[in-house]
Design a protein around this motif. Structure first.
Motif, short mmCIF file in Angstrom:
data_model
loop_
_atom_site.label_atom_id
_atom_site.label_comp_id
_atom_site.label_asym_id
_atom_site.label_seq_id
_atom_site.Cartn_x
_atom_site.Cartn_y
_atom_site.Cartn_z
N ARG A 1 -4.73 1.48 4.60
CA ARG A 1 -3.85 0.37 4.96
C ARG A 1 -2.54 0.54 4.22
O ARG A 1 -2.52 0.95 3.07
CB ARG A 1 -4.51 -0.94 4.59
CG ARG A 1 -3.76 -2.13 5.11
CD ARG A 1 -4.58 -3.37 5.04
NE ARG A 1 -3.74 -4.51 5.40
CZ ARG A 1 -4.07 -5.75 5.18
NH1 ARG A 1 -5.21 -6.05 4.63
NH2 ARG A 1 -3.25 -6.72 5.53
N GLU A 2 -1.46 0.24 4.90
CA GLU A 2 -0.12 0.34 4.30
C GLU A 2 0.54 -1.03 4.25
O GLU A 2 0.43 -1.81 5.18
CB GLU A 2 0.74 1.31 5.11
CG GLU A 2 0.23 2.73 5.08
CD GLU A 2 1.12 3.71 5.82
OE1 GLU A 2 2.28 3.35 6.10
OE2 GLU A 2 0.64 4.80 6.11
N TYR A 3 1.22 -1.29 3.13
CA TYR A 3 2.05 -2.48 2.94
C TYR A 3 3.43 -1.98 2.57
O TYR A 3 3.54 -1.17 1.65
CB TYR A 3 1.55 -3.33 1.77
CG TYR A 3 0.13 -3.82 1.87
CD1 TYR A 3 -0.17 -4.97 2.57
CD2 TYR A 3 -0.89 -3.14 1.24
CE1 TYR A 3 -1.47 -5.43 2.63
CE2 TYR A 3 -2.18 -3.59 1.29
CZ TYR A 3 -2.47 -4.74 1.98
OH TYR A 3 -3.76 -5.19 2.05
N GLN A 4 4.44 -2.39 3.20
CA GLN A 4 5.83 -2.03 2.88
C GLN A 4 5.93 -0.70 2.14
O GLN A 4 5.92 0.35 2.75
CB GLN A 4 6.49 -3.16 2.10
CG GLN A 4 6.51 -4.45 2.88
CD GLN A 4 6.95 -5.63 2.03
OE1 GLN A 4 7.20 -5.51 0.84
NE2 GLN A 4 7.04 -6.78 2.66
N ASN A 5 5.99 -0.70 0.81
CA ASN A 5 6.13 0.54 0.03
C ASN A 5 4.80 1.02 -0.57
O ASN A 5 4.78 2.01 -1.29
CB ASN A 5 7.11 0.35 -1.13
CG ASN A 5 8.49 -0.02 -0.65
OD1 ASN A 5 8.73 -0.09 0.55
ND2 ASN A 5 9.40 -0.24 -1.58
N GLN A 6 3.73 0.28 -0.35
CA GLN A 6 2.45 0.59 -0.98
C GLN A 6 1.41 0.94 0.09
O GLN A 6 1.52 0.53 1.25
CB GLN A 6 1.95 -0.63 -1.77
CG GLN A 6 2.90 -1.11 -2.85
CD GLN A 6 3.06 -0.10 -3.96
OE1 GLN A 6 2.10 0.53 -4.38
NE2 GLN A 6 4.28 0.09 -4.44
#
Length: 182
Positions: free
Chosen positions: A129-134
């Motif tokens: 899973r990806e969040y913005q920059n993470q």
């Protein structure tokens, strides 16, 4: 290089080298690797990098798997010596992340008079899973292989008393030779 003991191998930053093994400290086995899942491969030559640490005196490689494949794969290949390989791999959206899956089977008899009947199964599941920059990911890998050692007496060959006595004489001769040379 001997069995990877001086070459660090990583999958997504996780070391593959085994710290203790009969082949030597740092022995590497990559039979679980499914090539179609590789997105990038980063090589470093030499021991000039502090982040690679132990086992990297000759260099290192960090293999990065896809989180999501560009397209699903179903493949079957075959060749000489009763070689075949089947692969199913793909990725789907699951919740707010991606599920990557793959299964592989390989068989090969090799160029031996009696085939070695090598049979390998590999499997992989990854949720990412990806969040913005993470981003984060959880990966599970399974492998199983078996083969018949072609340099051994097969289980189907019965030993009679004469061949057993001859084998014992050979063992005594080898023991005497070892004692004489040590």
């Amino acid at each position: 290089m001997d069995h990877g003991t001086d070459f660090l191998t990583q999958i997504d930053g996780v070391p593959v080298n085994q710290t203790a093994h009969s082949h030597g400290q740092g022995w590497t086995d990559t039979n679980f690797l499914i090539p179609e899942l590789i997105e990038t491969l980063e090589f470093k030559k030499g021991n000039y990098y502090a982040d690679t640490g132990d086992f990297s005196s000759a260099g290192s490689a960090n293999i990065r798997y896809f989180n999501r494949l560009p397209e699903n794969i179903i493949r079957f290949t075959g060749g000489s010596f009763d070689y075949y390989r089947g692969l199913v791999a793909g990725s789907n959206r699951l919740g707010e992340g991606d599920l990557l899956y793959a299964g592989e089977v390989v068989h090969n008899d090799g160029p031996w008079t009696t085939g070695n009947n090598y049979l390998k199964f590999n499997g992989l599941l990854r949720y990412s899973r990806e969040y913005q920059n993470q981003s984060w990911r959880v990966t599970a890998v399974a492998t199983q292989s078996d083969w018949r050692a072609t340099d051994q007496i097969s289980q189907g060959v019965p030993l009679n008393e004469a061949s057993l006595v001859a084998s014992m004489r050979l063992i005594r001769l080898m023991a005497a030779t070892i004692n004489a040379t040590v």
